[in-house]
Write an enzyme that holds these catalytic residues in place. Structure first.
Site, PDB file in Angstrom:
ATOM      1  N   PHE A   1       7.785 -21.261   2.053  1.00  0.00           N
ATOM      2  CA  PHE A   1       8.424 -20.626   0.896  1.00  0.00           C
ATOM      3  C   PHE A   1       8.020 -21.284  -0.427  1.00  0.00           C
ATOM      4  O   PHE A   1       8.538 -20.951  -1.478  1.00  0.00           O
ATOM      5  CB  PHE A   1       9.941 -20.605   1.071  1.00  0.00           C
TER       6      PHE A   1
ATOM      7  N   ASP B   1       3.946 -17.827  10.094  1.00  0.00           N
ATOM      8  CA  ASP B   1       3.139 -18.664   9.207  1.00  0.00           C
ATOM      9  C   ASP B   1       3.046 -17.993   7.832  1.00  0.00           C
ATOM     10  O   ASP B   1       1.978 -17.954   7.208  1.00  0.00           O
ATOM     11  CB  ASP B   1       1.749 -18.915   9.784  1.00  0.00           C
TER      12      ASP B   1
END
Length: 433
Positions: free
Chosen positions: A59, A301
């Site tokens: 993130f 991922d």
């Protein structure tokens, strides 16, 4: 709010009423009483699944908020039916010390979904300060130098695994051996590759043999120390087979399951990721191992970059693609087509991850579990468009493919996505607290 899902179809085909209260599933029955329930949802035999657990996201905060933030990334997760994410440590600073962990945890408070934070290993990591935190797992650990900022050598890898075994945490391994990369690929492409050229050279460079060898080394170290090893983003059938043979768990990503080297030229640098795309034959073999049960979980991922960043030449463009919002929809579309069962989709997106990473309240629709729930209409398939997704990067490698997106996503009983908009509060919590 307390909620009653009337006539919901579970992944195993049973039609049940599911009642939640105070963030927990309190009843799964043929018929539940609606008295004193705040909200009744007529599921009309739509599919009700446990919220997906994406055990591998990036993130990007702290340090790279132009790519993604905890707010935008968690919105994207919720809109895709993901109710728990595990963030990886290669941020700036990397999550290798207690202070870095605390900095990331303060940013993660902006999440709409629950989360775990992985700690990582570099030559200057601080295991004592890191393991004092509510660590989800050890983190994404490379097996050799030259694979990125998180790269470590074999001796440090062995030391990290031993420490993890003592601490009782899972070691998530990025298994590529950089010593086996094909440097002649660089020599054959001395001028650099642009987006419209033969981007398949990236797959030639980070060849499949580098994965299989690294998996074998990782499971050997795990066996020596007693540490549970989890292999991240296995991209080849050989990598999966080596993990199974060595007693490790493993994950596969949507891009390795649904894309291959045949897509490389069209994707250009937007298809550069680590490990790279593999041959169509290997992609098909990976998919079959998912269906058969050798691949334990699907994790994305999710590694977003801006369009400008990805439009560099192949040797300078960053690796990674977004995927947290499209993982479950893509799998549900394959289930709709009969290529995988809904039970298997449930297991690889929720149940198995909860077991591997010891989340006893997550991953099942049963009394006493967190009311992390996703309601979908399996027949409501739509075309995937990057401009309509919620990630800050605004693009997807799955442009034009078909997915089945949620009608509702609940995190611990509260609606965070209503099929059209993100709603509710940014109330995600660290699952290790």
């Amino acid at each position: 709010m307390s909620t009653l899902f009337r006539d919901a179809r579970l992944a195993d085909g049973r039609v049940r009423d599911v009642r939640t209260d105070s963030g927990t599933i309190v009843e799964v029955a043929d018929s539940a009483d609606a008295d004193a329930v705040d909200r009744v949802v007529d599921a009309a035999e739509r599919l009700l699944l446990p919220g997906a657990i994406d055990a591998h996201v990036h993130f990007r905060e702290p340090g790279h908020s132009q790519k993604e933030t905890w707010t935008t990334g968690s919105r994207s997760a919720a809109a895709g039916g993901v109710t728990t994410v595990v963030d990886q440590p290669n941020t700036t600073p990397p999550t290798t010390t207690g202070d870095a962990f605390d900095e990331k945890a303060s940013l993660a408070a902006e999440s709409y979904v629950d989360y775990g934070i992985n700690g990582g290993v570099t030559p200057d990591w601080e295991p004592d300060s890191l393991f004092e935190r509510p660590l989800f797992a050890l983190g994404e650990v490379f097996l050799a130098d030259s694979t990125g900022d998180m790269g470590i050598d074999a001796d440090l890898f062995a030391d990290a695994v031993e420490r993890a075994a003592d601490a009782g945490v899972v070691v998530t391994v990025h298994a590529e051996d950089a010593d086996l990369f094909d440097e002649t690929a660089r020599e054959r492409d001395a001028g650099g590759v642009g987006r419209d050229a033969d981007a398949d050279v990236w797959s030639q460079y980070r060849r499949a043999a580098a994965e299989e060898a690294a998996v074998e080394r990782a499971v050997e170290v795990g066996a020596d120390t007693g540490a549970p090893i989890h292999i991240a983003h296995t991209s080849t059938p050989e990598g999966v087979d080596a993990a199974v043979a060595g007693g490790a768990t493993c994950e596969a990503t949507p891009h390795h399951l649904f894309l291959s080297r045949e897509d490389a030229t069209e994707l250009g640098t937007f298809g550069r990721m680590n490990p790279p795309l593999r041959s169509e034959e290997r992609r098909a073999g990976l998919w079959q191992r998912l269906v058969d049960g050798d691949v334990d979980i699907v994790a994305t991922d999710h590694a977003p970059h801006t369009v400008d960043e990805k439009e560099a030449d192949l040797w300078n463009a960053p690796s990674g693609v977004p995927g947290v919002e499209t993982m479950l929809p893509l799998l549900l579309e394959r289930a709709r087509q009969g290529e995988i069962s809904y039970e298997r989709v449930r297991d690889v997106t929720a149940t198995n991850a909860a077991e591997i990473f010891d989340l006893p309240q997550k991953g099942r629709i049963a009394e006493g579990y967190d009311a992390d729930l996703v309601l979908v209409d399996p027949e409501n398939a739509t075309e995937i468009r990057g401009s309509e997704l919620h990630s800050k990067c605004g693009w997807t490698p799955f442009e034009g493919m078909t997915g089945v997106f949620p009608d509702l996503t609940l995190v611990r009983g509260d609606v965070v996505y209503d099929g059209a908009e993100i709603v509710g509060a940014q109330a995600g919590v660290n699952v290790r607290k």
